[in-house]
Design a protein around this motif. Structure first.
Motif, mmCIF file in Angstrom:
data_model
loop_
_atom_site.group_PDB
_atom_site.id
_atom_site.type_symbol
_atom_site.label_atom_id
_atom_site.label_comp_id
_atom_site.label_asym_id
_atom_site.label_seq_id
_atom_site.Cartn_x
_atom_site.Cartn_y
_atom_site.Cartn_z
ATOM 1 N N ARG A 26 70.816 -6.482 60.126
ATOM 2 C CA ARG A 26 71.560 -5.569 60.989
ATOM 3 C C ARG A 26 72.832 -6.264 61.436
ATOM 4 O O ARG A 26 72.912 -7.489 61.437
ATOM 5 N N ARG A 29 77.821 -3.933 66.506
ATOM 6 C CA ARG A 29 79.261 -3.697 66.602
ATOM 7 C C ARG A 29 79.622 -3.343 68.036
ATOM 8 O O ARG A 29 78.930 -2.545 68.686
ATOM 9 N N THR A 51 76.883 -0.494 68.982
ATOM 10 C CA THR A 51 76.078 0.184 67.968
ATOM 11 C C THR A 51 75.386 -0.842 67.078
ATOM 12 O O THR A 51 75.871 -1.959 66.915
ATOM 13 N N GLU A 53 74.151 -1.431 63.202
ATOM 14 C CA GLU A 53 74.381 -0.935 61.847
ATOM 15 C C GLU A 53 73.605 -1.780 60.851
ATOM 16 O O GLU A 53 73.188 -2.887 61.167
ATOM 17 N N GLY A 54 73.439 -1.273 59.640
ATOM 18 C CA GLY A 54 72.814 -2.045 58.572
ATOM 19 C C GLY A 54 71.543 -1.416 58.061
ATOM 20 O O GLY A 54 71.130 -0.344 58.513
ATOM 21 N N ALA A 57 69.020 -0.539 60.681
ATOM 22 C CA ALA A 57 69.530 0.139 61.871
ATOM 23 C C ALA A 57 68.796 1.460 62.072
ATOM 24 O O ALA A 57 67.962 1.848 61.274
ATOM 25 N N GLY A 58 69.148 2.141 63.123
ATOM 26 C CA GLY A 58 68.546 3.439 63.393
ATOM 27 C C GLY A 58 67.518 3.346 64.494
ATOM 28 O O GLY A 58 67.400 2.339 65.180
#
Length: 121
Positions: A26, A29, A51, A53-54, A57-58
């Motif tokens: 991940r 950011r 946030t 990301e990657g 993520a989620g």
């Protein structure tokens, strides 16, 4: 432009597979509203969107912890993440702000550090 450093650690378990599997990596950011020279006003509060990301993520991550440093990473203070944002209390002009995030789920941990992410004016 700040001359900071960025590092990341990824901890996870793995085993042999018969097919390709995405690593649970991940990146965190930060999107502070900065001037063109990557500075922010000193002595003010700044809301910073955060946030994850990657590949991992989620909604699957179980925790996101963000810490802030005003002394180049010598000491850290926790910052509460609310609705994908943290509030940074900018140091006086001439200071800098650093970020450290830890994202965990049941299978992996990502720790990301940005020293001198931005300076104050």
């Amino acid at each position: 432009m700040p001359h900071g450093s960025h590092s990341a650690e990824y901890t996870f378990t793995s085993s042999r597979t018969e097919r390709a599997v995405a690593l649970p990596a991940r990146a965190v950011r930060y999107a502070p509203a900065l001037a063109a020279d990557s500075t922010a006003p000193g002595g003010t509060d700044l809301v910073v969107p955060v946030t994850v990301e990657g590949a991992a993520a989620g909604p699957g991550h179980s925790s996101l912890r963000v810490s802030v440093s005003y002394d180049g990473g010598a000491t850290w203070a926790g910052s509460t993440v609310r609705k994908g944002r943290i509030t940074v209390h900018n140091p006086p002009a001439g200071g800098s702000v650093s970020f450290r995030a830890e994202v965990r789920d049941r299978r992996s941990t990502t720790t990301q550090t940005i020293i001198d992410a931005y300076r104050t004016r």
